[in-house]
Design a protein around this motif. Structure first.
Motif, PDB file in Angstrom:
ATOM      1  N   MET A 150       0.827  -1.318  -0.071  1.00  0.00           N
ATOM      2  CA  MET A 150       0.031  -0.053  -0.020  1.00  0.00           C
ATOM      3  C   MET A 150       0.869   1.358   0.091  1.00  0.00           C
ATOM      4  SD  MET A 150      -3.325  -0.766  -0.362  1.00  0.00           S
ATOM      5  CE  MET A 150      -3.730   1.038  -0.306  1.00  0.00           C
ATOM      6  N   ALA A 151       0.148   2.300  -0.382  1.00  0.00           N
ATOM      7  CA  ALA A 151       1.129   3.516  -0.311  1.00  0.00           C
ATOM      8  C   ALA A 151       1.355   4.214   0.993  1.00  0.00           C
ATOM      9  CB  ALA A 151      -0.060   4.684  -1.040  1.00  0.00           C
ATOM     10  N   SER A 152       2.662   4.454   0.760  1.00  0.00           N
ATOM     11  CA  SER A 152       3.083   5.077   2.279  1.00  0.00           C
ATOM     12  C   SER A 152       2.366   6.101   3.043  1.00  0.00           C
ATOM     13  CB  SER A 152       4.713   5.299   2.348  1.00  0.00           C
ATOM     14  OG  SER A 152       4.648   6.682   1.469  1.00  0.00           O
ATOM     15  N   GLY A 153       2.332   6.403   4.312  1.00  0.00           N
ATOM     16  CA  GLY A 153       1.320   7.243   4.873  1.00  0.00           C
ATOM     17  C   GLY A 153       1.802   8.787   4.401  1.00  0.00           C
ATOM     18  N   THR A 154       2.944   8.905   3.939  1.00  0.00           N
ATOM     19  CA  THR A 154       2.951  10.305   3.730  1.00  0.00           C
ATOM     20  C   THR A 154       2.704  10.689   2.096  1.00  0.00           C
ATOM     21  OG1 THR A 154       5.106   9.562   2.526  1.00  0.00           O
ATOM     22  CG2 THR A 154       5.370  10.320   4.752  1.00  0.00           C
ATOM     23  N   LEU A 155       2.077   9.829   1.636  1.00  0.00           N
ATOM     24  CA  LEU A 155       1.486  10.341   0.056  1.00  0.00           C
ATOM     25  C   LEU A 155       0.016  10.998   0.329  1.00  0.00           C
ATOM     26  CD1 LEU A 155       1.800   7.269  -2.283  1.00  0.00           C
ATOM     27  CD2 LEU A 155       3.053   9.315  -2.207  1.00  0.00           C
ATOM     28  N   GLU A 156       0.091  11.783  -0.436  1.00  0.00           N
ATOM     29  CA  GLU A 156      -1.145  12.594  -0.588  1.00  0.00           C
ATOM     30  C   GLU A 156      -2.313  11.863  -1.118  1.00  0.00           C
ATOM     31  OE1 GLU A 156      -1.157  16.772  -2.139  1.00  0.00           O
ATOM     32  OE2 GLU A 156      -2.084  15.530  -3.841  1.00  0.00           O
ATOM     33  N   GLN A 157      -3.376  11.600  -0.459  1.00  0.00           N
ATOM     34  CA  GLN A 157      -4.407  10.994  -1.026  1.00  0.00           C
ATOM     35  C   GLN A 157      -4.927  11.571  -2.415  1.00  0.00           C
ATOM     36  OE1 GLN A 157      -6.172   8.104  -0.213  1.00  0.00           O
ATOM     37  NE2 GLN A 157      -4.426   8.004   1.014  1.00  0.00           N
ATOM     38  N   PRO A 158      -5.171  10.661  -3.303  1.00  0.00           N
ATOM     39  CA  PRO A 158      -5.678  11.184  -4.680  1.00  0.00           C
ATOM     40  C   PRO A 158      -6.960  11.995  -4.419  1.00  0.00           C
ATOM     41  CG  PRO A 158      -6.210   8.794  -4.520  1.00  0.00           C
ATOM     42  CD  PRO A 158      -5.091   9.228  -3.153  1.00  0.00           C
ATOM     43  N   PRO A 159      -7.063  12.971  -5.140  1.00  0.00           N
ATOM     44  CA  PRO A 159      -8.386  13.765  -4.942  1.00  0.00           C
ATOM     45  C   PRO A 159      -9.521  12.830  -5.416  1.00  0.00           C
ATOM     46  CG  PRO A 159      -6.978  14.597  -6.630  1.00  0.00           C
ATOM     47  CD  PRO A 159      -6.241  13.666  -5.999  1.00  0.00           C
ATOM     48  N   LYS A 160     -10.380  12.660  -4.734  1.00  0.00           N
ATOM     49  CA  LYS A 160     -11.541  11.891  -4.866  1.00  0.00           C
ATOM     50  C   LYS A 160     -12.565  12.619  -5.861  1.00  0.00           C
ATOM     51  CE  LYS A 160     -10.609   7.882  -3.255  1.00  0.00           C
ATOM     52  NZ  LYS A 160      -9.954   7.193  -3.889  1.00  0.00           N
ATOM     53  N   ALA A 215       5.651   6.013  -7.739  1.00  0.00           N
ATOM     54  CA  ALA A 215       6.175   5.230  -9.257  1.00  0.00           C
ATOM     55  C   ALA A 215       6.311   3.731  -8.582  1.00  0.00           C
ATOM     56  CB  ALA A 215       7.112   5.703  -9.611  1.00  0.00           C
ATOM     57  N   GLU A 216       7.107   3.700  -7.608  1.00  0.00           N
ATOM     58  CA  GLU A 216       7.309   2.232  -6.892  1.00  0.00           C
ATOM     59  C   GLU A 216       6.042   1.448  -6.627  1.00  0.00           C
ATOM     60  OE1 GLU A 216       9.913   2.257  -3.734  1.00  0.00           O
ATOM     61  OE2 GLU A 216       9.165   0.395  -3.008  1.00  0.00           O
ATOM     62  N   GLN A 217       5.045   2.019  -6.111  1.00  0.00           N
ATOM     63  CA  GLN A 217       3.786   1.428  -5.775  1.00  0.00           C
ATOM     64  C   GLN A 217       3.068   1.229  -7.010  1.00  0.00           C
ATOM     65  OE1 GLN A 217       2.260   0.670  -3.035  1.00  0.00           O
ATOM     66  NE2 GLN A 217       0.341   0.151  -3.871  1.00  0.00           N
ATOM     67  N   ALA A 218       3.079   2.197  -8.134  1.00  0.00           N
ATOM     68  CA  ALA A 218       2.323   1.588  -9.243  1.00  0.00           C
ATOM     69  C   ALA A 218       3.079   0.628 -10.156  1.00  0.00           C
ATOM     70  CB  ALA A 218       2.444   2.956 -10.192  1.00  0.00           C
ATOM     71  N   LEU A 219       4.467   0.640  -9.875  1.00  0.00           N
ATOM     72  CA  LEU A 219       5.139  -0.598 -10.672  1.00  0.00           C
ATOM     73  C   LEU A 219       4.931  -1.906  -9.865  1.00  0.00           C
ATOM     74  CD1 LEU A 219       8.499   1.580 -11.551  1.00  0.00           C
ATOM     75  CD2 LEU A 219       6.871   0.490 -13.165  1.00  0.00           C
ATOM     76  N   LYS A 220       4.822  -1.718  -8.815  1.00  0.00           N
ATOM     77  CA  LYS A 220       4.690  -2.930  -8.000  1.00  0.00           C
ATOM     78  C   LYS A 220       3.274  -3.610  -8.557  1.00  0.00           C
ATOM     79  CE  LYS A 220       7.631  -2.422  -3.883  1.00  0.00           C
ATOM     80  NZ  LYS A 220       7.525  -1.809  -2.643  1.00  0.00           N
TER      81      LYS A 220
END
Lengths: 603, 229
Positions: free
Chosen positions: A1-11, B121-126
């Motif tokens: 899963m995406a790490s916590g620092t990632l901005e959530q994609p705008p829904k 990018a890493e996430q998407a490639l995974k």
């Protein structure tokens, strides 16, 4: 899963913070497009205003042949006749030779040999017209004098021959492009049906390449019509010679005449002031010239871009018994058609190298001239470089912008109109640019002779070359690239910045170098606006009344003094220097083009 | 379940001539929907109509609702395309490295520090199973990838945008059998988390991958012709 620092994609449906809005991209491309329109408006506006500034009888202008400002007689029929005959002579010589050479080069010569040959043709097409003028003086004029047994070889025939030599490379280069654009599958399909090479060329290749080859003629014609300097030096510039019988016509060929461009390149525009009947008559000549050249250029470009077979080929019946023999014959005919341009190339090179040997002495490049008899050309080289660099700096952003605009908006009517206008500006006789610059910059704005005026006048020479090469590269971009980028959510401006510009810029640099190679050799625009023969400092320190010395105008002045052998030696040395400079610019352009645009040669 | 995209009476016209449709369908959140139909029915054209990338001269009408909201049919809606991402049939690789290509879209729609972008990018490639193949050469030119890898790269750069829906146009038709399998695996892996509309002429593939099917028929005006799309 995406790490916590990632901005959530705008829904939601709005993208939150789109970086780099880059709205300036449009502003910049439109500025480039606008510059082309402005140049044309200024040119047409100045000619139209000039033509309306004095009382002249337009019917007389077109029907009478006597031109005498002292008696207020303005009839241009003899000049129109001169222009027409010079062009017809040039085309009659250049077209058959040029076409045959193009077919030989594209279809018969092995690619390994054809590539360097094609490069040579392109080099020849870029040789400054002043050099052709010089060759006219040294070679063609004595030749005509001897053959026709007239005292001076200054004549319409000599001018026509020089123009033929000048436009043959253009005809060959454009025709070869048209032939190379015929997909190989046509040749393959025809060969696999058992046709001989001659039959393949006739039935499969030529029908498709024909529109492009006709366009080559029109583009050559446009160049011949608009050429001022080379003709100026050898046509004799005698007014009012209009034959009425066939005998007189033949006689007129070997005697001095006058053309539209040579009238405008002479001293009269400077003497005529900026209003009154004399000026009005000259401006009307300018309008006629611009109209003729623009028609030929637009028509030629339209034809070449249309491409494709406009009619099917007729079946050519040939007897089976003679097919191989005929094919052999065709081979030899075609190859021999290459001999003439080849001889031309070798001959010109030989003349340039032997007569211009001064240019191979480094001191010639680095010492200043002493009058017309000695020294080198260091000031002229510096002046030419100054003009060319300044022109390039102004023209690059404008031409790039205009090219991108045409390229990305290719399907719209406005873009197509802009492309046509760009072609017209690119084909404008440069003598008209010089006169407009003289009237507007030197006189009205009071700059006098100024290096900056010269650089500005050269800008319209370079901008169309940059714009058209950039646009054609951008238009040739694979549509999948655009689709992929857009489907990833790029906006139009982002598409331009991230996809179109990186894809097209090598073509822009190529266009810049080609344009500068042309600008470096231009004489006509500089004569009244920027240069003096001597007495200017190598690098000026102001704008108003700050002329430079430049190579093309230097050669022009020297070559008018053709009685003095020392002046002529100096002229040839300078010509060789100029050719070397243009050759360097052109070779850089060709190397770039081959590297980035892939192999253009498809034989 | 929510409907992510709802299409009603979508048609594509060339002037007065009806080329595609009318077609109506709904994509449920997290579902994989197959779009099938005979050649020339306009499957690819429907995808392009959804994101307004129709070839010059074609126009669309009907109603499209995304997340329950009607979408205005205006020209060139880049924001909408960043949400509903089309992955074209033949993989297109831009100049630049593998990483540049993966971030090609994202860089243009989001301002973020380089590490964040790289993480995405890493996430998407995974997600596409490409990560273990390219992790050591993220900075080498993307042109060095095989065609199957390129196709998954195109998928990855769409996923990097974290789109609301993915439109896949025959994602395996340009590939050999082995590459097809890996791409299919990637698509299956998306199941449940992403909404996918998949165009395919291979009914077995649709059966393998999709949990719903939309059939597109030739419009009446074109029934008598076989039209090349």
């Amino acid at each position: 899963m995406a790490s916590g620092t990632l901005e959530q994609p705008p829904k939601d449906l709005e993208v939150s913070r789109r970086p780099r809005p880059s709205r300036w991209v449009w502003a910049w491309t439109y500025a480039g497009g606008l510059s082309v329109v402005v140049v044309l408006l200024i040119l047409v506006g100045y000619l139209a205003a000039g033509a309306a500034s004095g009382e002249i009888d337009r019917t007389t202008l077109l029907t009478a042949s006597e031109w005498s400002p002292a008696h207020s007689a303005y009839g241009s029929l003899a000049m129109i006749y001169g222009s027409a005959v010079v062009c017809v002579v040039a085309l009659c010589l250049a077209v058959p030779i040029g076409w045959a050479a193009a077919v030989a080069l594209s279809e018969y010569v092995p690619p390994r040999l054809a590539r360097p040959l094609r490069l040579c043709i392109e080099l020849l097409a870029a040789v400054p017209s002043i050099v052709y003028g010089l060759i006219g003086i040294m070679v063609v004029r004595p030749f005509v004098a001897q053959v026709a047994d007239v005292t001076s070889g200054d004549s319409i025939l000599a001018a026509g021959i020089v123009l033929a030599v000048m436009i043959t490379p253009t005809v060959v280069a454009v025709s070869v492009d048209a032939l190379a654009a015929v997909p190989d599958r046509y040749r393959e399909a025809a060969f696999s049906l058992g046709l001989t090479r001659r039959e393949v060329v006739r039935s499969a290749v030529l029908p498709i390449a024909r529109p492009g080859m006709r366009a080559a003629v029109l583009l050559g014609l446009a160049r011949a019509l608009g050429e001022a300097i080379a003709v100026f030096l050898i046509v004799g510039r005698a007014d009012g010679h209009l034959p009425t019988t066939f005998g007189e016509f033949l006689d007129s060929l070997v005697h001095p005449g006058q053309t539209l461009t040579t009238k405008l390149a002479g001293p009269e525009p400077v003497l005529a002031g900026t209003s009154g009947p004399h000026f009005a008559a000259l401006c009307t000549l300018g309008i006629i010239l611009l109209g003729l050249v623009a028609t030929a250029t637009v028509w030629g470009t339209y034809r070449s871009s249309r491409g494709g077979a406009d009619r099917g080929s007729q079946p050519h019946w040939s007897m089976a018994r003679l097919r191989t023999q005929r094919d052999r014959l065709a081979l030899w005919l075609r190859i021999s058609a290459l001999l003439l341009p080849g001889a031309l190339l070798v001959g010109m090179l030989a003349i340039l190298v032997t007569r211009g040997s001064a240019a191979f002495d480094p001191s010639f490049w680095f010492t200043p001239a002493t009058g017309s008899v000695g020294g080198g050309v260091s000031e002229q080289v510096l002046g030419t470089l100054l003009l060319v660099v300044t022109t390039g700096l102004i023209a690059l952003p404008l031409g790039f912008g205009a090219g991108i605009l045409i390229g990305v908006r290719a399907s719209t009517r406005t873009a197509r109109l802009l492309q046509t206008l760009t072609v017209v500006v690119g084909g404008t006789p440069t003598i008209l640019l010089g006169l407009a610059g003289f009237v507007i910059l030197s006189s009205a704005m009071g700059w006098g002779r100024s290096w900056l005026a010269g650089a500005i006048v050269l800008v319209p020479v370079v901008v169309p070359v940059i714009a058209l090469t950039t646009a054609s590269r951008a238009m040739g971009m694979p549509p999948e690239l655009t689709e992929s980028a857009l489907s990833l959510g790029l906006s139009r401006t982002q598409l331009i910045r991230s996809v179109v510009v990186p894809y097209a810029w090598p073509a822009t640099v190529t266009g810049l170098l080609l344009g500068l190679a042309r600008a470096a050799g231009e004489t006509a625009p500089l004569l009244f606006t920027a240069t003096v023969f001597f007495g200017a400092s190598a690098l000026p320190d102001g704008i108003v009344n700050s002329p430079v010395q430049a190579l093309p105008t230097h050669i022009f002045t020297l070559s008018q003094d053709s009685g003095d052998p020392q002046a002529i030696t100096q002229a040839w040395g300078s010509a060789m220097v100029l050719v070397l400079i243009t050759a360097v610019l052109l070779s850089m352009a060709v190397v770039l083009r081959n590297r980035f645009e892939g192999e253009r040669w498809t034989a | 379940m929510d409907s992510v995209i709802a299409v009603r009476e979508l048609r594509v016209r060339d002037g007065d001539k009806n080329l595609v449709g009318p077609v109506s369908f709904e994509l449920k959140q997290g579902s994989t929907t197959g779009l099938c139909g005979p050649s020339g029915a306009g499957k690819s054209t429907v995808l392009r109509a959804l994101v307004d990338l129709l070839p010059h001269g074609l126009s669309r009408d009907g109603e499209i609702r995304v997340l329950g909201r009607p979408v205005a049919f205006r020209k060139g809606d880049a924001d909408l395309r960043a949400k509903i991402v089309l992955v074209p049939q033949t993989p297109v690789v831009f100049g630049g490295s593998v990483l540049d290509n993966t971030l090609f879209g994202l860089r243009h729609v989001m301002r973020a520090p380089a590490e964040e972008l790289r993480a995405r990018a890493e996430q998407a490639l995974k997600e596409t199973g490409l990560w273990k193949e390219v992790r050591d050469r993220l900075d080498s030119p993307a042109q060095t990838l095989s065609i199957g890898q390129r196709q998954r790269l195109c998928l990855a750069r769409a996923l990097a945008l974290e789109p609301t829906a993915l439109l896949l146009d025959e994602p395996t038709s340009a590939l050999d059998e082995q590459s097809r399998d890996t791409v299919e695996e990637s698509v299956t892996a998306l199941g449940g988390s992403r909404t996918v509309l998949l165009v395919s002429h291979d009914s077995a593939q649709v059966e393998r991958l999709c949990d719903a099917t939309v059939r597109l028929e030739l419009p009446e005006t074109l029934r008598h012709l076989a039209v090349v799309p």
